[in-house]
Design a protein around this motif. Sequence first.
Motif, PDB file in Angstrom:
ATOM      1  N   HIS A 147       0.813  -1.219   0.000  1.00  0.00           N
ATOM      2  CA  HIS A 147       0.000   0.000   0.000  1.00  0.00           C
ATOM      3  C   HIS A 147       0.848   1.271   0.000  1.00  0.00           C
ATOM      4  O   HIS A 147       0.366   2.338  -0.352  1.00  0.00           O
TER       5      HIS A 147
ATOM      6  N   GLN B 248       1.427   3.789  -3.317  1.00  0.00           N
ATOM      7  CA  GLN B 248       0.574   4.933  -3.645  1.00  0.00           C
ATOM      8  C   GLN B 248       0.780   6.112  -2.691  1.00  0.00           C
ATOM      9  O   GLN B 248       0.359   7.220  -2.996  1.00  0.00           O
ATOM     10  N   ARG B 249       1.406   5.880  -1.545  1.00  0.00           N
ATOM     11  CA  ARG B 249       1.497   6.912  -0.509  1.00  0.00           C
ATOM     12  C   ARG B 249       2.837   7.626  -0.433  1.00  0.00           C
ATOM     13  O   ARG B 249       2.897   8.739   0.081  1.00  0.00           O
TER      14      ARG B 249
END
Length: 191
Positions: free
Chosen positions: A84, A87-88
């Motif tokens: 995850h 995307q961050r």
Amino acid sequence: MAGVAGPMLRHSRQSGIRFLTGLAAGGVLAGIMLAVPAYVLGSLLESVLPETARLWLVAAVCAVFGAADLMNRTPHVWRQVPQHLVQRLSPGTLGVTWGFDLGLLVTTQKVVSLIWVAVVAVVLLEPTVAAALLVGVAVLSNVAVTAWSMSAPTSDLRVSRRERKWVTATRRTSGGTLLILFLLTAAQAAQ
């Protein structure tokens, strides 16, 4: 890693280079961080255990991990780096984060047990080279990721039957090598 770095390099060479540089930096930082307790523990064990006992321990570790690899049961955590974060985080920060995670060695999947045996052998027999080993592992793994990222097609990132066969063959080779190391270390300990 190549599944992220490859497309990143194709889309934006600069982003890919930042990611790979961060990956290397994070791995080196983790290697240095692990080297300190490895050295301290190794020095302590060196002072309380005779060399013969430490050799027998290394021989036993070679036998156990060699057998695990031969049975296609290399011990590792069934975890990958946190996906995850792609995307961050920016490419460089993502690289450092993942590189550090991978450099801790115990937080992600391993193909073979050679690294575990190398760490145990260094701690028990030559703790002064812990930093060289742990940082060297980080550097070599990043060289492999970089090479794979620049050459591997990324259209199909699923593990293929051919790759599974390669992993099995690599584990068997590792297992055989570790059993040979078991015999050599046991012979040295018995002298």
